[in-house]
Motif scaffolding. Structure first.
Motif, PDB file in Angstrom:
ATOM      1  N   UNK A   1     109.423  52.288   8.152  1.00 29.45           N
ATOM      2  CA  UNK A   1     109.712  53.140   7.001  1.00 29.45           C
ATOM      3  C   UNK A   1     108.923  54.445   7.124  1.00 29.45           C
ATOM      4  N   UNK A   2     109.569  55.548   7.502  1.00 27.86           N
ATOM      5  CA  UNK A   2     108.866  56.837   7.501  1.00 27.86           C
ATOM      6  C   UNK A   2     108.484  57.227   6.077  1.00 27.86           C
ATOM      7  N   UNK A   3     107.296  57.777   5.911  1.00 32.30           N
ATOM      8  CA  UNK A   3     106.872  58.220   4.588  1.00 32.30           C
ATOM      9  C   UNK A   3     107.419  59.622   4.345  1.00 32.30           C
ATOM     10  N   UNK A   4     108.545  59.689   3.671  1.00 26.72           N
ATOM     11  CA  UNK A   4     109.206  60.971   3.399  1.00 26.72           C
ATOM     12  C   UNK A   4     108.968  61.436   1.974  1.00 26.72           C
ATOM     13  N   UNK A   5     107.873  60.951   1.382  1.00 25.18           N
ATOM     14  CA  UNK A   5     107.505  61.338   0.015  1.00 25.18           C
ATOM     15  C   UNK A   5     108.591  60.963  -0.981  1.00 25.18           C
ATOM     16  N   UNK A   6     109.342  59.889  -0.660  1.00 26.68           N
ATOM     17  CA  UNK A   6     110.390  59.434  -1.561  1.00 26.68           C
ATOM     18  C   UNK A   6     109.966  58.214  -2.374  1.00 26.68           C
ATOM     19  N   UNK A   7     108.745  57.767  -2.191  1.00 27.65           N
ATOM     20  CA  UNK A   7     108.216  56.659  -2.983  1.00 27.65           C
ATOM     21  C   UNK A   7     108.588  55.280  -2.519  1.00 27.65           C
ATOM     22  N   UNK A   8     109.370  55.154  -1.452  1.00 27.45           N
ATOM     23  CA  UNK A   8     109.841  53.836  -1.026  1.00 27.45           C
ATOM     24  C   UNK A   8     108.675  52.928  -0.639  1.00 27.45           C
ATOM     25  N   UNK A   9     107.720  53.458   0.112  1.00 28.00           N
ATOM     26  CA  UNK A   9     106.606  52.631   0.572  1.00 28.00           C
ATOM     27  C   UNK A   9     105.724  52.137  -0.566  1.00 28.00           C
ATOM     28  N   UNK A  10     105.781  52.806  -1.700  1.00 29.27           N
ATOM     29  CA  UNK A  10     104.928  52.442  -2.820  1.00 29.27           C
ATOM     30  C   UNK A  10     105.652  51.546  -3.833  1.00 29.27           C
ATOM     31  N   UNK A  11     106.858  51.144  -3.521  1.00 32.02           N
ATOM     32  CA  UNK A  11     107.667  50.308  -4.415  1.00 32.02           C
ATOM     33  C   UNK A  11     108.216  49.145  -3.592  1.00 32.02           C
ATOM     34  N   UNK A  12     107.549  47.990  -3.656  1.00 33.42           N
ATOM     35  CA  UNK A  12     107.930  46.862  -2.811  1.00 33.42           C
ATOM     36  C   UNK A  12     109.372  46.428  -3.056  1.00 33.42           C
ATOM     37  N   UNK A  13     109.784  46.344  -4.308  1.00 35.77           N
ATOM     38  CA  UNK A  13     111.155  45.915  -4.597  1.00 35.77           C
ATOM     39  C   UNK A  13     112.172  46.874  -3.974  1.00 35.77           C
ATOM     40  N   UNK A  14     111.910  48.159  -4.099  1.00 39.95           N
ATOM     41  CA  UNK A  14     112.828  49.159  -3.552  1.00 39.95           C
ATOM     42  C   UNK A  14     112.864  49.091  -2.029  1.00 39.95           C
ATOM     43  N   UNK A  15     111.698  48.924  -1.410  1.00 32.93           N
ATOM     44  CA  UNK A  15     111.648  48.855   0.050  1.00 32.93           C
ATOM     45  C   UNK A  15     112.371  47.619   0.568  1.00 32.93           C
ATOM     46  N   UNK A  16     112.172  46.477  -0.074  1.00 31.60           N
ATOM     47  CA  UNK A  16     112.844  45.251   0.365  1.00 31.60           C
ATOM     48  C   UNK A  16     114.348  45.328   0.120  1.00 31.60           C
ATOM     49  N   UNK A  17     114.742  45.966  -0.963  1.00 29.97           N
ATOM     50  CA  UNK A  17     116.178  46.148  -1.205  1.00 29.97           C
ATOM     51  C   UNK A  17     116.783  47.052  -0.136  1.00 29.97           C
TER      52      UNK A  17
END
Length: 434
Positions: free
Chosen positions: A313-329
């Protein structure tokens, strides 16, 4: 006590092991509650105790040192695999990853379109050879890639390194030198660190705050302890190294080299799924996308038809890495898109490397003046020695490079010891003749 090693990643453990084998007294101080550094593996979260590798995963063909160490320590490897198919002429180039499944804008490219894009990129590589320091977007513009080919080509920066396209130089992708033949550690990436740590004096949860030189001795201070030694090995990543206080202060050339070495920003999302054989077969070698999951692959199928799938997961300042549910989805969505299998997730975990103060990122981004920079990063400052993947002259940023750097600094310490003992011996002989 003769030597303190700061950091119980592969570099620090390799250094400590070689020193101890040579009769040196050595202690390893680790800030985290576990060894392994960025080769971290979580156990107990997945069924059948399947490992979840949150950091480094692969050993590539040609990384002979780590293969040798694994064999010596009895660390098991998975069967040899590939991540990318080669181009039709047998070469591995920056076009090769595009011959895997590619998802653009949430849509899986059909094989014919995917091959046309890969062929276009390969033709452009031959017609407009890139310079190593040229960024991917700059080369894509100079090579006049079509919009869809440019989009697909830039998407691969989500794989190696985990980075934004503008920050990635062509040397990282052309020629393609990783993933054409590789292995994973069968029992998890930290199995090598655990094997290296056996028999060593490793003290966990001991973050080093200050390294001070007092005459011919060194003092290393943590939050709770102080150690007096002859030599210090700093085997921490770039950013944590900059958090340590040094007295006297490190010279300008050393600090300049550290601050000139950024770390790629991103993380990993790992999940265990049912219907493992079907997912593994349909996924193939690996897949890439321009979405939240830049790169996707699977470990060997486990018991009861389960499989562990890993996504970068590249950190593109989109918040994905900081939201486990969103990242797993996002991982579920990519598995569904690439394989056509409705994912039944059994468990999952997300790792944000930039968010960890004792990591600061995924790996070092050794761009620009590579040989000179690595030389400066690895150079000793008196009795203070520096190791880590960012200091490796061969296979930098890899597990193999970390091991090489650890063995290198151990040899430096042993050489300093022999030189010092030789001087003392000569001094004693001269004293007796007077």
């Amino acid at each position: 006590m003769s030597t303190i090693v700061i950091g119980a990643g592969l570099a620090g453990l390799a250094a400590a092991r070689r020193l101890q084998a040579s009769g040196e007294e050595v202690t390893v101080l680790e800030a985290q509650p576990h060894v392994g550094g960025r080769t971290r593996t979580v156990r107990g979260r997945f069924l059948h105790d399947q490992p979840a590798d949150l950091g480094a995963s692969f050993i590539d063909l040609g990384q002979d040192l780590i293969l040798q160490v694994c064999a010596e320590l009895g660390v098991r490897l998975t069967p040899r695999t590939e991540l990318f198919p080669r181009d039709p002429d047998g070469r591995a180039t920056a076009a090769s990853p595009l011959r895997n499944p590619v998802v653009l804008g949430g849509r899986l490219l059909d094989p014919a379109e995917r091959d046309r894009i890969a062929d276009e990129v390969r033709t452009a590589l031959d017609a407009s050879p890139p310079l190593p320091t040229e960024t991917l977007p700059a080369w894509a513009a100079r090579a006049r890639l079509s919009p869809v080919a440019r989009r697909a080509f830039l998407a691969q920066t989500g794989a190696n390194p985990v980075e934004e396209p503008w920050a990635t130089q062509m040397a990282h992708v052309e020629p393609l030198h990783i993933g054409t033949a590789c292995w994973m550690l069968a029992d998890g990436s930290d199995s090598l660190a655990l094997a290296l740590a056996r028999g060593l004096d490793v003290r966990l949860e001991q973050p080093v705050r200050l390294v001070r030189r007092d005459g011919h001795r060194m003092t290393v201070e943590t939050d709770s302890d102080s150690f007096t030694v002859d030599e210090v090995i700093v085997a921490t990543p770039v950013k944590p190294t900059l958090r340590i206080g040094f007295d006297p202060v490190l010279p300008e050339w050393k600090v300049g080299a550290l601050t000139a070495t950024p770390m790629s920003q991103g993380g990993k999302v790992v999940a265990q799924y049912a219907r493992g054989r079907e997912i593994k077969e349909r996924l193939g070698l690996a897949a890439m996308s321009d979405g939240p999951i830049g790169f996707l692959w699977a470990r060997p199928v486990g018991p009861e038809d389960t499989v562990v799938v890993l996504g970068l997961v590249p950190d593109r300042a989109d918040g994905v890495l900081h939201d486990e549910d969103r990242a797993l989805k996002a991982l579920d969505d990519m598995v569904r898109t690439v394989t056509g299998v409705e994912p039944q997730r059994l468990a999952g975990i997300v790792q944000d490397w930039p968010g960890e103060q004792y990591a600061g990122g995924v790996v070092s981004s050794l761009d620009g003046d590579f040989p000179r920079l690595v030389s400066l990063l690895g150079a000793a400052v008196g009795p203070v020695h520096f190791a880590g993947e960012h200091t490796a002259e061969l296979w930098a940023t890899s597990m193999d490079g970390a091991l090489r750097s650890g063995f290198r600094v151990a040899d430096e310490v042993l050489q300093r010891r022999r030189t010092r003992e030789g001087r003392l011996s000569r001094t004693r002989r001269l004293s007796r003749t007077r």
